[in-house]
Enzyme design. Structure first.
Site, PDB file in Angstrom:
ATOM      1  CB  CYS A  86      -8.330  38.153  59.178  1.00  9.64           C
ATOM      2  SG  CYS A  86      -9.433  36.668  58.564  1.00  9.64           S
ATOM      3  CG  HIS A 144      -9.143  42.547  57.224  1.00  9.35           C
ATOM      4  ND1 HIS A 144      -9.635  41.036  57.631  1.00  9.35           N
ATOM      5  CD2 HIS A 144     -10.015  43.447  57.813  1.00  9.35           C
ATOM      6  CE1 HIS A 144     -10.691  41.259  58.367  1.00  9.35           C
ATOM      7  NE2 HIS A 144     -11.015  42.529  58.692  1.00  9.35           N
TER       8      HIS A 144
END
Length: 485
Positions: A86, A144
């Protein structure tokens, strides 16, 4: 009818026509029409595999809205991200730079070791560039890329942020809070509520900004774990709960696209749909189609993702097989918006405006590099892909397997879902006729192996590797980068 080019009858028209003709000669079609400053929407799915959409071959899942987007735009079959996890993939997309170069090579966790880890304040994002061109900019969904001030969306060119700072975790309630900019506005939200909430927020933003250019980065949590579609979608696919989750994502993408149409913005908006990496087949399911491996690996299943770009009335529709990268989005969007790229750093992405104009073209990349964390594991040149020797110790924490045995065979049909965790010697594949990376042909092409091994040495000196700091590597602010703790 009088010809508009007979300007001898109207001398004043000559003055206005000449600059127009000169502009047409000096710029491409898209570059010229980009003076209109297109709206830009990036729809970023999470862990969606190459084989998870019906437009990319899925048989047990139906995705009519994303399929329609593909039919109206360009469907890319060899579109690569810069990481199979990610955080690094997101950093590379937003900065146009390899994760090793922009300082974000490993996935970030809410752990003491990563307390100062975030997208560096000096990095320049797509949002930074468009903000200078009077765009409204907003990030919605999963960030993130940092929890601290200096690494949040509003520190990187986004005027507004609405979403979660990281993944949703039932065991980490502090991560389940929805932020509006820097402030928590909803605590401990139900995971199933997020996708609809994000979509409605995005639609409202589109309606609020339909009179001025905007950049919307909508990063869905779907189809990352937990695999928890809303009740209305359970049982709707033939692909179990995961397939239901994919179809829910498709539904909400359809709602957003419908809002664009209802507001008359289809021909004013560049829509980009892609996934951050391949499917988490080791844990939660998903399909990489004919590709080998998935998330956490440097096999094609981890890096090659479904990608679609649509700009109605401005770019053609069809299928494109050119080798491209998510890092290409920054320079391409900058060009279309009339923004100037920074000249004080290397941008690894390339402007693919000519490919969008024609729908076809040759790759702007001589080489692409496949890192797993800070370990250089493969190099791509056109149809050739060379996997490099590695040990279990070289692997990042998400790929470590102390029981893994170095692969030394020829056929990779039954390798681990995490790819080649340990490898004794280089393996070469011709992806034109072996996109699944099943049969090593290194013995038949020693000259290709030699060239790519030399390139590996060159790029290690520049971007680094395990035990080697590169000349243009931004090193994260902690030791033992490949380890979680």
């Amino acid at each position: 009818m009088m010809s508009p080019f007979k300007t001898h009858l109207f001398p004043s028209l000559t003055i206005s026509i000449k600059p127009v003709l000169l502009a047409l000669l000096c710029c491409s079609y898209l570059s010229c029409i980009a003076q209109e400053k297109p709206n830009v929407i990036i729809l970023f799915a999470d862990d969606l595999g190459y084989g998870d959409l019906s437009s990319f071959g899925a048989q047990d899942v139906k995705t009519p809205h994303i399929d329609e987007l593909a039919s109206e735009g360009i469907r890319f079959t060899d579109f690569q991200v810069a990481s199979s996890v990610c955080s690094p993939s997101r950093a590379a997309l937003l900065t146009g730079r390899y994760p090793m170069r922009c300082g974000f090579p490993v996935a970030q966790g809410k752990i003491e070791k990563h307390k100062d880890y975030g997208l560096h304040p000096d990095e320049i994002t797509i949002a930074d560039l468009l903000l200078k061109e009077d765009y409204a900019t907003m990030a919605i969904g999963k960030w993130h890329l940092g929890f601290n001030v200096g690494a949040q969306p509003v520190d990187h060119g986004f005027q507004q942020f609405y979403g979660l700072q990281s993944n949703w975790h039932k065991s980490h309630p502090e991560l389940d809070d929805v932020y509006n900019n820097r402030e928590v506005v909803k605590e401990n939200v139900a995971f199933e509520s997020l996708i609809g909430d994000y979509t409605q927020k995005a639609i409202a933003y589109i309606e609020e900004n339909k009179e001025n250019p905007f950049f919307l980065y909508l990063a869905y949590h779907s189809v990352h774990s937990p695999i928890m579609p809303n009740d209305a979608f359970k049982g709707t696919s033939k692909g179990s709960l995961y397939g239901d989750f994919v179809q829910e994502l498709d539904h909400y993408v359809g709602e957003l696209l419908n809002a664009l149409s209802e507001n008359g913005l289809d021909e004013d908006t560049l829509v980009i749909f892609l996934s951050d990496n391949g499917p988490a087949i080791c844990h939660f399911g998903g399909s990489a189609g004919a590709l080998n491996g998935g998330k956490y690996s440097t096999m094609e299943g981890g890096f090659r993702i479904p990608a679609i770009i649509r700009w109605k009335g401005k770019i053609p529709s069809g299928t494109n097989n050119t080798l491209l990268s998510s890092m290409d989005l920054l320079p391409t969007i900058a060009n279309l918006a009339g923004a100037k790229l920074p000249d004080d750093r290397t941008i690894d992405g390339k402007d693919i405006t000519p490919i969008l104009e024609s729908g076809q073209g040759t790759s702007p990349h001589q080489y692409l590099y496949y890192y797993n964390g800070i370990n250089l594991q493969a190099i791509r040149k056109g149809k050739w892909k060379l996997h490099l020797p590695r040990t279990v110790e070289d692997q990042p924490f998400w790929s470590k397997n102390d029981n893994a045995k170095p692969f030394g065979g020829k056929n990779l049909k039954n390798i681990s879902c995490k790819g080649l965790e340990a490898l004794k010697r280089p393996l070469l594949f011709n992806l034109d006729n072996d996109m699944g990376e099943l049969t090593d042909i290194s013995d038949a092409h020693p000259e290709v192996v030699k060239e790519l091994l030399l390139e590996a040495e060159r790029v290690r000196a520049e971007l680094g590797d395990v035990g080697q700091v590169g000349s243009d590597q931004r090193v994260p602010p902690f030791d033992d980068i490949q380890e979680k703790f």
